[in-house]
Design an enzyme around this catalytic site. Structure first.
Site, PDB file in Angstrom:
ATOM      1  N   ASN A  10     -52.401 -69.606 -68.316  1.00 14.13           N
ATOM      2  CA  ASN A  10     -52.499 -68.140 -68.217  1.00 14.13           C
ATOM      3  C   ASN A  10     -52.022 -67.688 -66.822  1.00 14.13           C
ATOM      4  O   ASN A  10     -52.696 -67.940 -65.822  1.00 14.13           O
ATOM      5  CB  ASN A  10     -53.961 -67.743 -68.457  1.00 14.13           C
ATOM      6  N   PRO A  11     -50.839 -67.036 -66.747  1.00 14.83           N
ATOM      7  CA  PRO A  11     -50.287 -66.684 -65.435  1.00 14.83           C
ATOM      8  C   PRO A  11     -51.185 -65.740 -64.640  1.00 14.83           C
ATOM      9  O   PRO A  11     -51.196 -65.785 -63.396  1.00 14.83           O
ATOM     10  CB  PRO A  11     -48.948 -66.021 -65.766  1.00 14.83           C
ATOM     11  N   ASP A  69     -62.696 -71.072 -68.540  1.00 11.60           N
ATOM     12  CA  ASP A  69     -62.839 -70.375 -69.813  1.00 11.60           C
ATOM     13  C   ASP A  69     -63.713 -69.157 -69.554  1.00 11.60           C
ATOM     14  O   ASP A  69     -64.767 -69.253 -68.915  1.00 11.60           O
ATOM     15  CB  ASP A  69     -63.454 -71.262 -70.907  1.00 11.60           C
ATOM     16  N   GLY A 150     -55.999 -58.574 -69.649  1.00  6.49           N
ATOM     17  CA  GLY A 150     -57.053 -58.658 -70.664  1.00  6.49           C
ATOM     18  C   GLY A 150     -57.851 -57.360 -70.786  1.00  6.49           C
ATOM     19  O   GLY A 150     -57.285 -56.272 -70.971  1.00  6.49           O
ATOM     20  N   TYR A 151     -59.155 -57.477 -70.668  1.00  9.54           N
ATOM     21  CA  TYR A 151     -60.051 -56.333 -70.845  1.00  9.54           C
ATOM     22  C   TYR A 151     -60.258 -55.533 -69.547  1.00  9.54           C
ATOM     23  O   TYR A 151     -61.095 -54.625 -69.515  1.00  9.54           O
ATOM     24  CB  TYR A 151     -61.405 -56.809 -71.380  1.00  9.54           C
ATOM     25  N   ASP A 152     -59.510 -55.839 -68.495  1.00 11.66           N
ATOM     26  CA  ASP A 152     -59.692 -55.127 -67.224  1.00 11.66           C
ATOM     27  C   ASP A 152     -59.584 -53.598 -67.360  1.00 11.66           C
ATOM     28  O   ASP A 152     -60.357 -52.874 -66.725  1.00 11.66           O
ATOM     29  CB  ASP A 152     -58.700 -55.633 -66.165  1.00 11.66           C
ATOM     30  N   LYS A 172     -61.281 -56.607 -57.171  1.00 17.28           N
ATOM     31  CA  LYS A 172     -61.587 -57.614 -58.204  1.00 17.28           C
ATOM     32  C   LYS A 172     -61.781 -58.994 -57.558  1.00 17.28           C
ATOM     33  O   LYS A 172     -62.667 -59.759 -57.953  1.00 17.28           O
ATOM     34  CB  LYS A 172     -60.478 -57.646 -59.268  1.00 17.28           C
ATOM     35  N   HIS A 177     -66.216 -62.075 -61.897  1.00 14.72           N
ATOM     36  CA  HIS A 177     -66.762 -63.312 -62.461  1.00 14.72           C
ATOM     37  C   HIS A 177     -65.993 -64.518 -61.944  1.00 14.72           C
ATOM     38  O   HIS A 177     -66.566 -65.522 -61.535  1.00 14.72           O
ATOM     39  CB  HIS A 177     -66.689 -63.227 -63.994  1.00 14.72           C
TER      40      HIS A 177
HETATM   41  P1  IMP Z   1     -59.667 -67.829 -72.283  1.00 17.15           P
HETATM   42  O1  IMP Z   1     -60.567 -68.020 -71.115  1.00 17.15           O
HETATM   43  O2  IMP Z   1     -58.332 -68.425 -72.059  1.00 17.15           O
HETATM   44  O3  IMP Z   1     -60.313 -68.234 -73.567  1.00 17.15           O
HETATM   45  O4  IMP Z   1     -59.336 -66.294 -72.411  1.00 17.15           O
HETATM   46  C1  IMP Z   1     -60.341 -65.383 -72.421  1.00 17.15           C
HETATM   47  C2  IMP Z   1     -59.861 -63.988 -72.655  1.00 17.15           C
HETATM   48  O5  IMP Z   1     -60.843 -63.196 -72.009  1.00 17.15           O
HETATM   49  C3  IMP Z   1     -58.533 -63.608 -72.023  1.00 17.15           C
HETATM   50  O6  IMP Z   1     -57.461 -63.738 -72.901  1.00 17.15           O
HETATM   51  C4  IMP Z   1     -58.764 -62.163 -71.682  1.00 17.15           C
HETATM   52  O7  IMP Z   1     -58.548 -61.367 -72.821  1.00 17.15           O
HETATM   53  C5  IMP Z   1     -60.240 -62.137 -71.364  1.00 17.15           C
HETATM   54  N1  IMP Z   1     -60.459 -62.294 -69.911  1.00 17.15           N
HETATM   55  C6  IMP Z   1     -60.741 -63.414 -69.228  1.00 17.15           C
HETATM   56  N2  IMP Z   1     -60.851 -63.160 -67.926  1.00 17.15           N
HETATM   57  C7  IMP Z   1     -60.595 -61.858 -67.794  1.00 17.15           C
HETATM   58  C8  IMP Z   1     -60.525 -61.009 -66.674  1.00 17.15           C
HETATM   59  O8  IMP Z   1     -60.684 -61.408 -65.516  1.00 17.15           O
HETATM   60  N3  IMP Z   1     -60.255 -59.735 -66.930  1.00 17.15           N
HETATM   61  C9  IMP Z   1     -60.049 -59.245 -68.194  1.00 17.15           C
HETATM   62  N4  IMP Z   1     -60.086 -60.000 -69.273  1.00 17.15           N
HETATM   63  C10 IMP Z   1     -60.358 -61.306 -69.070  1.00 17.15           C
END
Ligand code: IMP
Length: 194
Positions: A10-11, A69, A150-152, A172, A177
């Protein structure tokens, strides 16, 4: 400076991690190693997925590495999207995932949520350790801003009035997190490898 391999494709996570660790660690990436295979994540928890990702990459290269994750947990939705955050709407499209959350929360005033990150640091085929970080906040009524990923755009962290999508990346990097999990990782590395 110590080098550590980050087991993620994930870039957005990679660039956040490079920024978060820049004073302490040099992050090696899967791109540096020309590794493009998909990394399975079939667990039911962030911990299971983080372990699976880091073990997959350890098994490939036989060098210590860590994975991330993460997920968004919304109280009014019983903790959804949680471990299914990446493809909540059935696709990895961030706008569709955000829209599904907003649709499910239509008319709901209780909008408390938190982001959680679990890192898994794998040392060898038998030993690993987890680190975690949480940031609490609220789900906005509509997407705001284009920062982050993502959900930012729909998450307003506690103590702020705008979403992570509108806040400077430096904000951020201070309270997310992922920033909190990174602090735990760095503390552990500093104490273990004096
Ligand atoms: P995974 O950790 O690769 O399973 O991805 C978790 C998903 O949660 C991502 O594709 C995002 O949609 C969301 N996510 C994870 N971290 C963040 C963040 O820092 N900001 C916003 N969305 C996040």
């Amino acid at each position: 400076m110590k080098k550590l391999l980050f087991a993620s494709h994930n870039p957005s996570k990679v660039s956040e991690l490079i920024r978060l660790t820049s004073s302490y660690l040099e992050i090696d990436t899967l791109a540096d190693l020309n590794y493009t295979k998909e990394i399975p994540e079939t667990g039911e928890t962030l911990e299971e997925n983080a372990l699976q990702k880091a073990q997959t990459i350890y098994n490939e290269f036989s060098i210590p590495c860590f994975s991330d994750d993460s997920g968004l947990f919304i109280h009014a939705l019983g903790g959804e999207p949680g471990v299914h955050s990446a493809h909540y709407s059935g696709s990895r499209n961030h706008s569709l995932n955000n829209q599904l959350v907003l649709d499910k929360l239509k008319g709901v005033s209780q909008r408390e949520a938190y982001f959680k990150t679990v890192f898994c640091l794998v040392f060898n085929s038998e030993e690993h350790i987890f680190f975690e970080g949480i940031v609490k906040g609220q789900i906005a009524s509509e997407p705001q801003g284009s920062g982050g990923f993502g959900y930012d755009p729909i998450f307003i962290p506690e103590g702020h009035t705008g979403t992570f999508g509108t806040l400077d990346a430096a904000v951020k990097a201070q309270l997310s997190h992922r920033a909190r999990a990174t602090q735990q990782l760095i503390k552990f590395l500093a104490e273990t490898y004096k």
